[in-house]
Every structure is written in structure tokens, then in C-alpha cells.
Scaffold this motif. Structure first.
Motif, PDB file in Angstrom:
ATOM      1  N   ASN A  75      -8.718  26.555   9.101  1.00  0.00           N
ATOM      2  CA  ASN A  75      -7.487  27.250   8.725  1.00  0.00           C
ATOM      3  C   ASN A  75      -6.311  26.400   9.215  1.00  0.00           C
ATOM      4  O   ASN A  75      -6.096  26.276  10.418  1.00  0.00           O
ATOM      5  N   PRO A  76      -5.532  25.803   8.302  1.00  0.00           N
ATOM      6  CA  PRO A  76      -4.461  24.893   8.731  1.00  0.00           C
ATOM      7  C   PRO A  76      -3.450  25.541   9.676  1.00  0.00           C
ATOM      8  O   PRO A  76      -3.027  24.907  10.657  1.00  0.00           O
ATOM      9  N   ALA A  77      -3.078  26.791   9.404  1.00  0.00           N
ATOM     10  CA  ALA A  77      -2.093  27.460  10.268  1.00  0.00           C
ATOM     11  C   ALA A  77      -2.665  27.697  11.657  1.00  0.00           C
ATOM     12  O   ALA A  77      -1.980  27.500  12.676  1.00  0.00           O
ATOM     13  N   GLY A  78      -3.925  28.119  11.713  1.00  0.00           N
ATOM     14  CA  GLY A  78      -4.548  28.362  12.999  1.00  0.00           C
ATOM     15  C   GLY A  78      -4.709  27.080  13.809  1.00  0.00           C
ATOM     16  O   GLY A  78      -4.441  27.055  15.017  1.00  0.00           O
ATOM     17  N   ILE A  79      -5.144  26.005  13.153  1.00  0.00           N
ATOM     18  CA  ILE A  79      -5.344  24.737  13.857  1.00  0.00           C
ATOM     19  C   ILE A  79      -4.010  24.183  14.346  1.00  0.00           C
ATOM     20  O   ILE A  79      -3.907  23.670  15.469  1.00  0.00           O
ATOM     21  N   ALA A  80      -2.965  24.316  13.528  1.00  0.00           N
ATOM     22  CA  ALA A  80      -1.634  23.868  13.966  1.00  0.00           C
ATOM     23  C   ALA A  80      -1.187  24.635  15.199  1.00  0.00           C
ATOM     24  O   ALA A  80      -0.629  24.058  16.147  1.00  0.00           O
ATOM     25  N   ALA A  81      -1.451  25.944  15.213  1.00  0.00           N
ATOM     26  CA  ALA A  81      -1.044  26.775  16.351  1.00  0.00           C
ATOM     27  C   ALA A  81      -1.816  26.403  17.611  1.00  0.00           C
ATOM     28  O   ALA A  81      -1.248  26.360  18.712  1.00  0.00           O
ATOM     29  N   ILE A  82      -3.107  26.137  17.460  1.00  0.00           N
ATOM     30  CA  ILE A  82      -3.929  25.843  18.636  1.00  0.00           C
ATOM     31  C   ILE A  82      -3.535  24.490  19.248  1.00  0.00           C
ATOM     32  O   ILE A  82      -3.469  24.344  20.471  1.00  0.00           O
ATOM     33  N   VAL A  83      -3.242  23.506  18.397  1.00  0.00           N
ATOM     34  CA  VAL A  83      -2.835  22.201  18.914  1.00  0.00           C
ATOM     35  C   VAL A  83      -1.451  22.277  19.552  1.00  0.00           C
ATOM     36  O   VAL A  83      -1.208  21.693  20.618  1.00  0.00           O
ATOM     37  N   ALA A  84      -0.535  23.022  18.930  1.00  0.00           N
ATOM     38  CA  ALA A  84       0.809  23.180  19.503  1.00  0.00           C
ATOM     39  C   ALA A  84       0.737  23.830  20.882  1.00  0.00           C
ATOM     40  O   ALA A  84       1.444  23.410  21.820  1.00  0.00           O
ATOM     41  N   GLN A  85      -0.115  24.847  21.031  1.00  0.00           N
ATOM     42  CA  GLN A  85      -0.258  25.499  22.335  1.00  0.00           C
ATOM     43  C   GLN A  85      -0.838  24.534  23.365  1.00  0.00           C
ATOM     44  O   GLN A  85      -0.381  24.481  24.516  1.00  0.00           O
ATOM     45  N   GLN A  86      -1.823  23.756  22.965  1.00  0.00           N
ATOM     46  CA  GLN A  86      -2.425  22.786  23.885  1.00  0.00           C
ATOM     47  C   GLN A  86      -1.377  21.789  24.394  1.00  0.00           C
ATOM     48  O   GLN A  86      -1.320  21.483  25.594  1.00  0.00           O
ATOM     49  N   PHE A  87      -0.555  21.271  23.508  1.00  0.00           N
ATOM     50  CA  PHE A  87       0.455  20.294  23.920  1.00  0.00           C
ATOM     51  C   PHE A  87       1.564  20.937  24.748  1.00  0.00           C
ATOM     52  O   PHE A  87       2.087  20.303  25.678  1.00  0.00           O
ATOM     53  N   ILE A 123      -7.821  25.233  34.007  1.00  0.00           N
ATOM     54  CA  ILE A 123      -6.627  26.059  34.215  1.00  0.00           C
ATOM     55  C   ILE A 123      -6.491  27.216  33.235  1.00  0.00           C
ATOM     56  O   ILE A 123      -5.645  28.086  33.440  1.00  0.00           O
ATOM     57  N   ASP A 124      -7.276  27.243  32.155  1.00  0.00           N
ATOM     58  CA  ASP A 124      -7.100  28.354  31.210  1.00  0.00           C
ATOM     59  C   ASP A 124      -7.667  29.643  31.795  1.00  0.00           C
ATOM     60  O   ASP A 124      -8.498  29.627  32.703  1.00  0.00           O
ATOM     61  N   GLN A 125      -7.203  30.763  31.274  1.00  0.00           N
ATOM     62  CA  GLN A 125      -7.615  32.086  31.747  1.00  0.00           C
ATOM     63  C   GLN A 125      -8.396  32.843  30.679  1.00  0.00           C
ATOM     64  O   GLN A 125      -8.338  34.069  30.598  1.00  0.00           O
ATOM     65  N   GLY A 126      -9.144  32.099  29.867  1.00  0.00           N
ATOM     66  CA  GLY A 126      -9.964  32.725  28.845  1.00  0.00           C
ATOM     67  C   GLY A 126      -9.315  32.676  27.471  1.00  0.00           C
ATOM     68  O   GLY A 126      -8.203  32.173  27.286  1.00  0.00           O
ATOM     69  N   LEU A 127     -10.030  33.222  26.491  1.00  0.00           N
ATOM     70  CA  LEU A 127      -9.632  33.119  25.096  1.00  0.00           C
ATOM     71  C   LEU A 127      -9.086  34.433  24.563  1.00  0.00           C
ATOM     72  O   LEU A 127      -9.586  35.519  24.888  1.00  0.00           O
ATOM     73  N   ALA A 128      -8.061  34.328  23.716  1.00  0.00           N
ATOM     74  CA  ALA A 128      -7.543  35.489  23.005  1.00  0.00           C
ATOM     75  C   ALA A 128      -8.480  35.838  21.850  1.00  0.00           C
ATOM     76  O   ALA A 128      -9.385  35.072  21.506  1.00  0.00           O
ATOM     77  N   ASP A 129      -8.256  36.999  21.243  1.00  0.00           N
ATOM     78  CA  ASP A 129      -9.044  37.385  20.073  1.00  0.00           C
ATOM     79  C   ASP A 129      -8.772  36.423  18.918  1.00  0.00           C
ATOM     80  O   ASP A 129      -7.683  35.839  18.805  1.00  0.00           O
ATOM     81  N   GLU A 130      -9.773  36.260  18.057  1.00  0.00           N
ATOM     82  CA  GLU A 130      -9.635  35.329  16.933  1.00  0.00           C
ATOM     83  C   GLU A 130      -8.544  35.775  15.974  1.00  0.00           C
ATOM     84  O   GLU A 130      -8.435  36.946  15.608  1.00  0.00           O
ATOM     85  N   GLU A 131      -7.734  34.807  15.562  1.00  0.00           N
ATOM     86  CA  GLU A 131      -6.687  35.039  14.567  1.00  0.00           C
ATOM     87  C   GLU A 131      -6.471  33.734  13.811  1.00  0.00           C
ATOM     88  O   GLU A 131      -6.402  32.663  14.408  1.00  0.00           O
ATOM     89  N   ASN A 132      -6.400  33.797  12.492  1.00  0.00           N
ATOM     90  CA  ASN A 132      -6.252  32.598  11.656  1.00  0.00           C
ATOM     91  C   ASN A 132      -7.350  31.574  11.958  1.00  0.00           C
ATOM     92  O   ASN A 132      -7.110  30.360  11.939  1.00  0.00           O
ATOM     93  N   GLY A 133      -8.556  32.070  12.227  1.00  0.00           N
ATOM     94  CA  GLY A 133      -9.691  31.177  12.405  1.00  0.00           C
ATOM     95  C   GLY A 133      -9.754  30.455  13.732  1.00  0.00           C
ATOM     96  O   GLY A 133     -10.561  29.534  13.895  1.00  0.00           O
ATOM     97  N   VAL A 134      -8.919  30.865  14.706  1.00  0.00           N
ATOM     98  CA  VAL A 134      -8.930  30.202  16.014  1.00  0.00           C
ATOM     99  C   VAL A 134      -8.809  31.243  17.126  1.00  0.00           C
ATOM    100  O   VAL A 134      -8.375  32.376  16.895  1.00  0.00           O
TER     101      VAL A 134
END
Length: 295
Positions: free
Chosen positions: A148-160, A103-114
């Protein structure tokens, strides 16, 4: 198979999930690996017709219905197509294979290591269509490049966040925060990733479950706590660029994780093979991936 039967099949984990979801950007490379060069198709429609032919050949191959493939992840155009004169999801279920949709539509540009997922502008319509076509679940990919803790937190929050929308629609989400296996700090980052996933699992209502698709960890059995978590239906592993042999060897070190491989399953298949050669080659890959999954 009804929803309960499909849920039970995935929970039992006696096999693996095939990833047949190459989309527009990765399709030419997938076709080239299959022995179909770019001069054999002209334009996007012909390109997708060629990749659908490949996927149909995989799905209808006798070894694919051996019981060792318990699920398959599809690209939207594959879901919309037919295999053996039936909608693809129905053709899969006839073979005992649980259908999922990317269902994803591709990846955004890298930011905070993600690289987060791009905005899912078509999500509601795609979920509605997927339910109507009898799909069981979805898969959504984003990528972690560094610890990158901030980036990983953001990526997991978006996934959930997206996962909860999928559950609201009546489907089972596979959350895929892939960790780049070439990242130098992957061991450290995977510890952060696991902690963030556990934190977000606690926010899920007790009647909700997700699936997780993760890179095979540097530390064997790092994700066993996730495998055993009551809010996780299954944890599946992506091959992440490993060869079939490497991916299977690494996966076998991790109790309870099953494979969800794409290239590692398809790497030796060629359009030029006879049906017997094709099925024998596919069957060999399926046997080795299944053995690593249930080890």
C-alpha cells in the motif's frame, strides 16, 4: 571502544549484529524455545530474570567474542542489568561488540497495510539513559503487511522522524520497517519501500547517517543502492521467521547486507545444554551467519 571505533566497526561490516531484544510480549515464546517453561517462573520479574540469564550466557560464551559478532541489540531491561559484574553495554564492548538499544514501544493496529510504531512516550528519557550507559545506537521496528503506497510512505516517514530524534540525542538509529515475508505482494511492496527510503534519505542533512534493518528482499541485491548510499552506515537483514539455514542462504545473495538475526541465531540453544554444548551450538550458528554476512 569509543564512538569512532564503534562507527568504523559497523561500517566495515566484517560480521553481524545479534538481536537480543525480545521484549515483554515475545519473552515467553523465546524462553519456551530455550527450554524454560512457564511453570519455571512466576510473574514478570522472574520471567525477565530468566531471559537475562539466557542473554548473559550467550554474551559470556567464548564463541560470542570470536570477532564475528560486531554488534548486539538489547532490550531496556537487559541494558539496565549486568553481565559478568559489569553493565551490559560495557561487557559487550569488552568483547568487541557494539551495543544498541531497542526503543519502540510496540506496534499500532494495522492501517493502510502497515503497523506503525505506537507513540514513543518514553523516548526522550530512554535516549538520555542510553547515552549515559554508553550505548552506540538504537533500533525501532514497524511492520509492512501489503504493498500500500500510502501506508509504506507513512511508515518510512515515521521511521525517519524518530531516527532524527535519535541522532539529535547523539546515537545512531537503526530504522526497521520490516516487510512481512509472508505477504503475497512483497516484491512489489519492496520496490515502493526502497523508493520511499531513498526519498527520505535525501532529506537528511549531509552530516547525518542512519542504519537500515530490512527483510531480506525477494529480488537479490534490491537494496544495493542503499548499501552504497553515503547517508547509510550499514544495511542489516532480519531473519523474519526463516530458519538459520534459509536466512543464511537468502542473505548470501545480497552483497553488502549483513545479518541482524534473533531466532535464527538462538533457535538451537537450550538451557539444559552443558556449557561446552551451548558454546559449540552457538558457535556453529555464529559461523554460518557470519559467512552469509561477509559472502
Amino acid at each position: 571502544m569509543n564512538t569512532k571505533e564503534m562507527t568504523d566497526k559497523i561500517a566495515a561490516g566484517q560480521g553481524f549484529i545479534a538481536a537480543l531484544d525480545q521484549s515483554g510480549g515475545s519473552t515467553p515464546k523465546a524462553l519456551a524455545g530455550y527450554g524454560v517453561s512457564e511453570d519455571e517462573w512466576n510473574g514478570e520479574d522472574e520471567m525477565f530474570a530468566k531471559i537475562h540469564d539466557m542473554r548473559s550466557r550467550v554474551i559470556t560464551s567464548p564463541s560470542f567474542a570470536s570477532g564475528k559478532v560486531i554488534g548486539a541489540i538489547l532490550f531496556e531491561k537487559t541494558m539496565d542489568g549486568e553481565v559478568d559484574g559489569k553493565p551490559t553495554a560495557d561487557a559487550l564492548k569488552d568483547r568487541g561488540v557494539v551495543p544498541f538499544i531497542k526503543i519502540d514501544q510496540g506496534l499500532a493496529d494495522e492501517e493502510n497495510g502497515v503497523q506503525l510504531m505506537k507513540p514513543l512516550t518514553k523516548l526522550d528519557a530512554l535516549l538520555e539513559k542510553s547515552v549515559a550507559k554508553g550505548m552506540f545506537g538504537t533500533k525501532e521496528r514497524s511492520v509492512i503487511k501489503s504493498a500500500n503506497p500510502a501506508g509504506i510512505a507513512a511508515i518510512v516517514a515515521q521511521q525517519f522522524e524518530v531516527g532524527n530524534r535519535v541522532i539529535d540525542a547523539g546515537l545512531m538509529p537503526i530504522l526497521e520497517p520490516e516487510y512481512d515475508i509472508k505477504a503475497a505482494d512483497r516484491a512489489e511492496g519492496e520496490d515502493i519501500l526502497k523508493a520511499e527510503i531513498l526519498k527520505n534519505l535525501e532529506t537528511l542533512a549531509d552530516d547525518r547517517q542512519v542504519m537500515l534493518k530490512l527483510s531480506i528482499p525477494v529480488k537479490a541485491n534490491l537494496y544495493k543502492e542503499l548499501v552504497d548510499h553515503p547517508k547509510v552506515l550499514a544495511v542489516v537483514a532480519l531473519s523474519g521467521g526463516y530458519s538459520t539455514e534459509e536466512a543464511c542462504a537468502e542473505l548470501a545473495k545480497n552483497d553488502g547486507m549483513i545479518a541482524s538475526f534473533s531466532r535464527a541465531m538462538l533457535q538451537d540453544l537450550r538451557a539444559q545444554q552443558s556449557d561446552e554444548e551451548f558454546d559449540a551450538t552457538l558457535g556453529k550458528a555464529i559461523d554460518s551467519i557470519c559467512a552469509a554476512s561477509v559472502a
